[in-house]
Design a protein around this motif. Sequence first.
Motif, PDB file in Angstrom:
ATOM      1  N   HIS A  25      72.048  21.724 125.468  1.00  0.00           N
ATOM      2  CA  HIS A  25      72.936  21.676 126.629  1.00  0.00           C
ATOM      3  C   HIS A  25      73.386  23.066 127.072  1.00  0.00           C
ATOM      4  CE1 HIS A  25      73.578  17.407 127.463  1.00  0.00           C
ATOM      5  NE2 HIS A  25      73.208  17.251 126.208  1.00  0.00           N
ATOM      6  N   GLY A  26      72.744  24.100 126.555  1.00  0.00           N
ATOM      7  CA  GLY A  26      73.025  25.457 127.006  1.00  0.00           C
ATOM      8  C   GLY A  26      74.059  26.217 126.197  1.00  0.00           C
ATOM      9  N   PHE A  27      74.640  25.602 125.187  1.00  0.00           N
ATOM     10  CA  PHE A  27      75.587  26.308 124.329  1.00  0.00           C
ATOM     11  C   PHE A  27      74.829  27.310 123.472  1.00  0.00           C
ATOM     12  CE2 PHE A  27      77.881  22.519 125.406  1.00  0.00           C
ATOM     13  CZ  PHE A  27      79.225  22.811 125.293  1.00  0.00           C
ATOM     14  N   PHE A  28      75.512  28.348 123.034  1.00  0.00           N
ATOM     15  CA  PHE A  28      74.929  29.299 122.092  1.00  0.00           C
ATOM     16  C   PHE A  28      75.986  29.664 121.068  1.00  0.00           C
ATOM     17  CE2 PHE A  28      76.693  31.705 125.588  1.00  0.00           C
ATOM     18  CZ  PHE A  28      77.375  32.741 124.958  1.00  0.00           C
ATOM     19  N   ILE A  29      75.547  30.180 119.946  1.00  0.00           N
ATOM     20  CA  ILE A  29      76.473  30.572 118.888  1.00  0.00           C
ATOM     21  C   ILE A  29      77.069  31.918 119.258  1.00  0.00           C
ATOM     22  CG2 ILE A  29      76.727  31.140 116.444  1.00  0.00           C
ATOM     23  CD1 ILE A  29      74.327  29.215 115.950  1.00  0.00           C
ATOM     24  N   SER A  30      78.364  31.924 119.513  1.00  0.00           N
ATOM     25  CA  SER A  30      79.029  33.146 119.976  1.00  0.00           C
ATOM     26  C   SER A  30      79.916  33.786 118.911  1.00  0.00           C
ATOM     27  CB  SER A  30      79.869  32.856 121.218  1.00  0.00           C
ATOM     28  OG  SER A  30      80.913  31.958 120.900  1.00  0.00           O
ATOM     29  N   ALA A  31      80.212  33.053 117.832  1.00  0.00           N
ATOM     30  CA  ALA A  31      81.111  33.589 116.805  1.00  0.00           C
ATOM     31  C   ALA A  31      81.042  32.706 115.568  1.00  0.00           C
ATOM     32  CB  ALA A  31      82.546  33.622 117.331  1.00  0.00           C
ATOM     33  N   HIS A  32      81.626  33.174 114.501  1.00  0.00           N
ATOM     34  CA  HIS A  32      81.843  32.359 113.314  1.00  0.00           C
ATOM     35  C   HIS A  32      83.301  31.923 113.340  1.00  0.00           C
ATOM     36  CE1 HIS A  32      78.025  33.233 111.367  1.00  0.00           C
ATOM     37  NE2 HIS A  32      78.170  34.464 111.801  1.00  0.00           N
ATOM     38  N   SER A  33      83.595  30.766 112.794  1.00  0.00           N
ATOM     39  CA  SER A  33      84.961  30.269 112.755  1.00  0.00           C
ATOM     40  C   SER A  33      85.459  30.355 111.314  1.00  0.00           C
ATOM     41  CB  SER A  33      84.976  28.810 113.240  1.00  0.00           C
ATOM     42  OG  SER A  33      86.260  28.291 113.215  1.00  0.00           O
ATOM     43  N   PHE A  34      86.658  30.859 111.125  1.00  0.00           N
ATOM     44  CA  PHE A  34      87.237  30.997 109.799  1.00  0.00           C
ATOM     45  C   PHE A  34      88.539  30.222 109.728  1.00  0.00           C
ATOM     46  CE2 PHE A  34      84.586  34.643 110.451  1.00  0.00           C
ATOM     47  CZ  PHE A  34      83.949  34.822 109.243  1.00  0.00           C
ATOM     48  N   MET A  35      88.877  29.766 108.506  1.00  0.00           N
ATOM     49  CA  MET A  35      90.093  28.992 108.310  1.00  0.00           C
ATOM     50  C   MET A  35      90.764  29.432 107.023  1.00  0.00           C
ATOM     51  SD  MET A  35      90.614  24.856 107.908  1.00  0.00           S
ATOM     52  CE  MET A  35      89.509  24.710 106.530  1.00  0.00           C
TER      53      MET A  35
END
Length: 150
Positions: A133-143
């Motif tokens: 759907h056109g999304f791309f990986i732009s970052a990593h998510s941290f918690m």
Amino acid sequence: MMTRTIHYADTDETILACTDAIVALRPHLQGVDFLPQIKEMQEEEGYMLIYVTADEKPDEVAAIAGFRRLNKLLGGKHIYIDDLSTLPKHQKKGYASDLLEHIRELAEKQGLGSVRLTSGHTLAPAHRLYMNHGFFISAHSFMLKLTDNF
């Protein structure tokens, strides 16, 4: 291609009809009354919960998406998808695609700059869907986990 109706869950009844799809994504909510939290999120944060019903069983919710409009220094005004879930028996039938397309169209109509979401690193089938759907990986998510509530 079939055009499915996107429904907004904005009453107690319609929110509760989404329970199975919500719990499929968030199993820690099994047996929890999350209705007050969703209503609070809707009232205070503009959270919207949408759903589609099963083609063969129109009284059954097949998939849900929960999202809200945000304005951040990074990315400006955008829609953030908090929750996207399809019941396992309804996966690979295009329900999640319909919800993603609806959200994209909503963001475009509102003149927003992007649609964003975070996805668990092990969810490769979901990642393929997003990329299709056109999304791309732009970052990593941290918690930083502070409680055991999930």
